[in-house]
Motif scaffolding. Structure first.
Motif, PDB file in Angstrom:
ATOM      1  N   SER A  13      33.287  48.308  38.619  1.00  9.05           N
ATOM      2  CA  SER A  13      34.093  47.408  37.803  1.00  9.05           C
ATOM      3  C   SER A  13      34.217  46.053  38.472  1.00  9.05           C
ATOM      4  CB  SER A  13      35.494  47.985  37.588  1.00  9.05           C
ATOM      5  OG  SER A  13      35.418  49.139  36.791  1.00  9.05           O
ATOM      6  N   CYS A  54      38.337  52.022  33.609  1.00  5.86           N
ATOM      7  CA  CYS A  54      37.414  51.460  32.614  1.00  5.86           C
ATOM      8  C   CYS A  54      36.441  52.539  32.130  1.00  5.86           C
ATOM      9  CB  CYS A  54      36.620  50.306  33.223  1.00  5.86           C
ATOM     10  SG  CYS A  54      37.583  48.817  33.553  1.00  5.86           S
ATOM     11  N   VAL A  57      29.843  52.793  32.192  1.00  5.88           N
ATOM     12  CA  VAL A  57      28.807  51.964  31.564  1.00  5.88           C
ATOM     13  C   VAL A  57      27.505  52.180  32.309  1.00  5.88           C
ATOM     14  CG1 VAL A  57      28.122  49.631  30.880  1.00  5.88           C
ATOM     15  CG2 VAL A  57      30.550  50.242  30.946  1.00  5.88           C
ATOM     16  N   SER A  90      30.385  45.357  34.575  1.00  3.36           N
ATOM     17  CA  SER A  90      31.342  45.454  33.479  1.00  3.36           C
ATOM     18  C   SER A  90      32.754  45.249  33.993  1.00  3.36           C
ATOM     19  CB  SER A  90      31.250  46.812  32.773  1.00  3.36           C
ATOM     20  OG  SER A  90      31.704  47.851  33.632  1.00  3.36           O
ATOM     21  N   SER A  91      33.655  44.951  33.078  1.00  6.43           N
ATOM     22  CA  SER A  91      35.077  44.859  33.361  1.00  6.43           C
ATOM     23  C   SER A  91      35.837  45.276  32.117  1.00  6.43           C
ATOM     24  CB  SER A  91      35.478  43.433  33.763  1.00  6.43           C
ATOM     25  OG  SER A  91      35.345  42.551  32.670  1.00  6.43           O
ATOM     26  N   CYS A  92      37.134  45.581  32.259  1.00  7.97           N
ATOM     27  CA  CYS A  92      37.926  45.932  31.086  1.00  7.97           C
ATOM     28  C   CYS A  92      39.364  45.492  31.265  1.00  7.97           C
ATOM     29  CB  CYS A  92      37.845  47.434  30.786  1.00  7.97           C
ATOM     30  SG  CYS A  92      38.826  48.499  31.883  1.00  7.97           S
ATOM     31  N   VAL A 103      36.391  45.602  26.583  1.00  6.33           N
ATOM     32  CA  VAL A 103      35.349  45.722  27.602  1.00  6.33           C
ATOM     33  C   VAL A 103      34.405  44.527  27.514  1.00  6.33           C
ATOM     34  CG1 VAL A 103      33.480  47.144  28.513  1.00  6.33           C
ATOM     35  CG2 VAL A 103      35.487  48.227  27.488  1.00  6.33           C
ATOM     36  N   ASP A 104      34.114  43.918  28.648  1.00  8.02           N
ATOM     37  CA  ASP A 104      33.089  42.886  28.767  1.00  8.02           C
ATOM     38  C   ASP A 104      31.997  43.429  29.680  1.00  8.02           C
ATOM     39  OD1 ASP A 104      34.747  41.145  27.319  1.00  8.02           O
ATOM     40  OD2 ASP A 104      35.683  40.389  29.149  1.00  8.02           O
ATOM     41  N   LEU A 105      30.748  43.156  29.347  1.00 10.05           N
ATOM     42  CA  LEU A 105      29.660  43.597  30.218  1.00 10.05           C
ATOM     43  C   LEU A 105      28.536  42.572  30.217  1.00 10.05           C
ATOM     44  CD1 LEU A 105      27.005  44.818  28.462  1.00 10.05           C
ATOM     45  CD2 LEU A 105      28.700  46.561  27.902  1.00 10.05           C
ATOM     46  N   THR A 161      25.123  38.746  28.048  1.00 14.17           N
ATOM     47  CA  THR A 161      26.529  39.123  28.144  1.00 14.17           C
ATOM     48  C   THR A 161      27.017  39.595  26.779  1.00 14.17           C
ATOM     49  OG1 THR A 161      27.326  36.881  27.643  1.00 14.17           O
ATOM     50  CG2 THR A 161      26.924  37.409  29.956  1.00 14.17           C
ATOM     51  N   GLU A 163      30.738  40.397  25.235  1.00 14.22           N
ATOM     52  CA  GLU A 163      32.161  40.347  25.517  1.00 14.22           C
ATOM     53  C   GLU A 163      32.975  40.806  24.309  1.00 14.22           C
ATOM     54  OE1 GLU A 163      32.340  36.115  26.677  1.00 14.22           O
ATOM     55  OE2 GLU A 163      32.920  36.859  28.657  1.00 14.22           O
TER      56      GLU A 163
END
Length: 203
Positions: A13, A54, A57, A90-92, A103-105, A161, A163
């Motif tokens: 993450s 998260c 992914v 990724s992040s959430c 979630v953004d990846l 990306t 998002e």
């Protein structure tokens, strides 16, 4: 929840992925970012912790590369281009009031022109699919990734990306009920090619 064998390259993450930022830059930003940069409100919590995990992914096995061919495609001279997915981050964020996870990846990759190429412009089709623990499939979105090869170069990198994927949760559930898979959107012929022809990585 254990990951299925089809889920490859489990991810670490990181903080929110900026549009168009190189993936290595995003990873480096992890060490520099502070909570104040996230713009959190009282009802929004940064994910990636024990309390706010998260979704997993990764890259769907068998879709991490694609080979574009012409004619019968049985010879190396029939290859128009090939491409492969590299690193994924990724992040959430949790919206506790609305019981949603955003979630953004981002993922990068490398493309290479083959002997049969007639253009220096290439459009790759990729996908992001969401699965849930009790459902084989939740939703899927296909994204086009344009790649333009500079003069004199037969290899080019790309970054994509995605998002703002919003996922609901509730009760005792959290981000672990979801898995997000990425890969190239392959035609039946391309999938068959991947299964039957040994792939030589570009890198």
């Amino acid at each position: 929840m254990p990951l299925p064998t089809a889920l490859r390259r489990p991810l670490k993450s990181v903080f929110r992925v900026p549009n168009g930022a190189p993936v290595l830059t995003v990873l480096a930003a992890l060490a520099l970012a502070g909570c104040n940069t996230l713009g959190l409100t009282d009802e929004t919590k940064d994910g990636g912790t024990t309390l706010y995990p998260c979704p997993a992914v990764g890259v769907l096995d068998g879709t991490d590369h694609v080979t574009l061919v012409t004619g019968a495609g049985t010879d190396l001279t029939d290859i128009v281009a090939k491409a492969e997915i590299g690193k994924v981050v990724s992040s959430c964020r949790y919206n506790v009031d609305e019981s949603t996870i955003t979630v953004d990846l981002a993922f990068d990759g490398l493309a290479e022109l083959g002997p049969a190429a007639t253009s220096r412009n290439l459009t790759l089709k990729t996908f992001v699919a969401v699965t849930r623990r009790f459902n084989a499939f939740d939703k899927k979105q296909v994204y086009e990734v344009p790649v333009t090869f500079e003069a004199g170069r037969r290899q080019m990198g790309f970054v994509k990306t995605v998002e703002g994927t919003v996922l609901p949760y509730g009760g005792t559930a959290d981000g672990r009920i979801y898995q997000i898979l990425i890969g190239f959107q392959l035609t039946p012929d391309q999938l068959e090619y991947n299964r039957n022809v040994s792939y030589i990585p570009i890198r």
